[in-house]
Design an enzyme around this catalytic site. Structure first.
Site, mmCIF file in Angstrom:
data_model
loop_
_atom_site.group_PDB
_atom_site.id
_atom_site.type_symbol
_atom_site.label_atom_id
_atom_site.label_comp_id
_atom_site.label_asym_id
_atom_site.label_seq_id
_atom_site.Cartn_x
_atom_site.Cartn_y
_atom_site.Cartn_z
ATOM 1 N N HIS A 85 -7.454 -3.588 9.062
ATOM 2 C CA HIS A 85 -8.672 -4.041 8.726
ATOM 3 C C HIS A 85 -9.544 -4.294 9.720
ATOM 4 O O HIS A 85 -9.810 -5.355 10.401
ATOM 5 C CB HIS A 85 -8.425 -5.632 8.125
ATOM 6 C CG HIS A 85 -7.597 -5.676 6.856
ATOM 7 N ND1 HIS A 85 -7.243 -6.914 6.206
ATOM 8 C CD2 HIS A 85 -7.090 -4.369 6.182
ATOM 9 C CE1 HIS A 85 -6.527 -6.380 4.896
ATOM 10 N NE2 HIS A 85 -6.448 -5.085 5.150
ATOM 11 N N HIS A 135 -2.964 1.783 8.402
ATOM 12 C CA HIS A 135 -3.959 1.144 7.658
ATOM 13 C C HIS A 135 -4.242 -0.267 8.400
ATOM 14 O O HIS A 135 -3.165 -0.951 8.772
ATOM 15 C CB HIS A 135 -3.628 0.849 6.256
ATOM 16 C CG HIS A 135 -4.351 -0.135 5.667
ATOM 17 N ND1 HIS A 135 -5.842 -0.214 5.553
ATOM 18 C CD2 HIS A 135 -4.363 -1.567 5.215
ATOM 19 C CE1 HIS A 135 -6.163 -1.257 5.101
ATOM 20 N NE2 HIS A 135 -5.120 -2.102 4.540
ATOM 21 N N GLU A 181 0.907 -1.141 -0.052
ATOM 22 C CA GLU A 181 -0.072 -0.028 0.009
ATOM 23 C C GLU A 181 0.869 1.147 -0.062
ATOM 24 O O GLU A 181 0.485 2.311 0.296
ATOM 25 C CB GLU A 181 -0.887 0.078 1.150
ATOM 26 C CG GLU A 181 -1.774 -0.990 1.459
ATOM 27 C CD GLU A 181 -3.070 -1.001 0.333
ATOM 28 O OE1 GLU A 181 -2.833 -0.269 -0.636
ATOM 29 O OE2 GLU A 181 -3.874 -2.076 0.248
ATOM 30 N N HIS A 195 -12.917 -3.472 2.642
ATOM 31 C CA HIS A 195 -11.413 -3.520 2.865
ATOM 32 C C HIS A 195 -11.063 -3.228 4.496
ATOM 33 O O HIS A 195 -10.430 -3.991 4.885
ATOM 34 C CB HIS A 195 -10.587 -2.924 1.704
ATOM 35 C CG HIS A 195 -9.153 -3.265 1.745
ATOM 36 N ND1 HIS A 195 -8.321 -2.663 0.632
ATOM 37 C CD2 HIS A 195 -8.410 -3.377 2.845
ATOM 38 C CE1 HIS A 195 -6.993 -2.890 1.155
ATOM 39 N NE2 HIS A 195 -6.966 -3.297 2.379
HETATM 40 P P1 13P Z 1 0.941 -5.574 2.893
HETATM 41 O O1 13P Z 1 1.340 -6.771 3.766
HETATM 42 O O2 13P Z 1 1.707 -5.378 1.569
HETATM 43 O O3 13P Z 1 1.376 -4.423 3.812
HETATM 44 O O4 13P Z 1 -0.537 -5.525 2.680
HETATM 45 C C1 13P Z 1 -1.595 -5.822 3.560
HETATM 46 C C2 13P Z 1 -2.898 -4.896 3.515
HETATM 47 O O5 13P Z 1 -3.470 -4.888 4.384
HETATM 48 C C3 13P Z 1 -2.960 -4.687 1.917
HETATM 49 O O6 13P Z 1 -4.075 -3.818 1.980
HETATM 50 ZN ZN ZN Z 2 -5.481 -4.006 3.833
#
Ligand code: 13P
Ligand code: ZN
Length: 269
Positions: free
Chosen positions: A144, A142, A119, A214
């Site tokens: 989830h 970021h 990202e 996402h």
């Molecule tokens: P990375 O492992 O590349 O950081 O990706 C994780 C992710 O949450 C992608 O949106």
């Molecule tokens: Zn992600």
């Protein structure tokens, strides 16, 4: 080698702490989630071992970031591993003087193949916007966050105004600390330039942006500050889901109560 070793150590430690919290919350399954922090002037990202440098060209230049240094979690790395041993699962990168690429400086414990998060386009584009804005925010996070991803599957919450009215109504803290609410970016391919562009546009107005189906992205002056913002939004979402799951429509704060909070706590976001 470290201009400011206290600051450098603190950034690495906080990234590790936040990574561990993301894992504990269930917001970082497998390799999910990524963190970047502007460490320019902290002296990290200036390598001791040049054998471990790698040059990485960017698909597009980031002129505003020329010469700056970032701590970046590695792609495919588990947040629970970042928590345990941050410098084995992250890299420092220094943006070239023309912003067209960067040099990766791998910390001693990191694998030679370690690459920045997938990202990176969103992270760097947000950092660029933060520089343009001249703010003290220097961290992009970021995750989830399950309850926030779930919200974005609800047809009613595709509308930002409806989404924010609900989030504010569920919890006074959301009104106080997120007076502008959250942004919502329609689904776009993970890691894509399209996702990055839409996220930066949403970040012009918001400190927290949901990525439809996402995850969530937040900015903060520190890793913990970025986490706090996600945590507050997630708390609102959880309250809403708890009420909905118990079979009743939550009353929500009244417009008058929300207005009273806004007047009592101006500019806290
Ligand atoms: P990375 O492992 O590349 O950081 O990706 C994780 C992710 O949450 C992608 O949106
Ligand atoms: Zn992600």
């Amino acid at each position: 080698m470290h201009d400011n070793p206290d600051a450098a150590g603190r950034t690495v430690r906080e990234v590790a702490e936040v990574a561990g919290i993301l894992w504990d919350r269930g917001w970082a399954e497998s390799n999910a989630g990524n963190i970047t922090a502007d460490v320019t002037g902290e002296g990290i990202g200036t390598p001791a071992a040049s054998a471990k440098e790698r040059v990485l060209p960017f698909p597009r230049p980031y002129g505003m970031l020329a010469g700056r240094s970032y701590l970046v979690t590695g792609t495919g790395r588990r947040m629970r591993d970042v928590a345990r041993d941050p410098l084995a699962h992250a890299t420092f990168l220094r943006i070239d003087d023309d912003g067209a690429g960067c040099v990766l400086f791998l910390p001693d414990g990191a694998a030679p193949t370690l690459a920045p998060t997938s990202e990176l386009a969103s992270h760097l584009a947000i950092h660029e916007a933060l520089r343009a804005r001249g703010t003290s925010e220097r961290v992009v996070l970021h995750a989830h966050a399950t309850e926030l991803v779930a919200l974005t599957h609800h047809a009613a919450f595709q509308d930002e105004a409806t989404l924010n009215a609900m989030l504010w109504g569920m919890h006074p803290e959301a009104v106080i600390f997120l007076p502008a609410g959250v942004g919502l970016v329609p689904y776009a391919l993970t890691g894509s330039e399209r996702l990055a562009t839409a996220t930066v546009a949403a970040m012009q107005l918001h400190d927290v942006v949901l990525w439809e189906k996402h995850g969530v992205v937040a900015i903060g002056a520190t890793p913990h500050a970025a986490l706090d913002r996600i945590d507050i939004v997630a708390k609102s979402a959880r309250i809403w889901f708890l009420c909905a799951g118990a079979g009743f429509e939550p009353a929500g704060l009244s417009q008058a109560q929300i207005a009273e909070l806004r007047a009592a706590f101006p500019g806290r976001g």
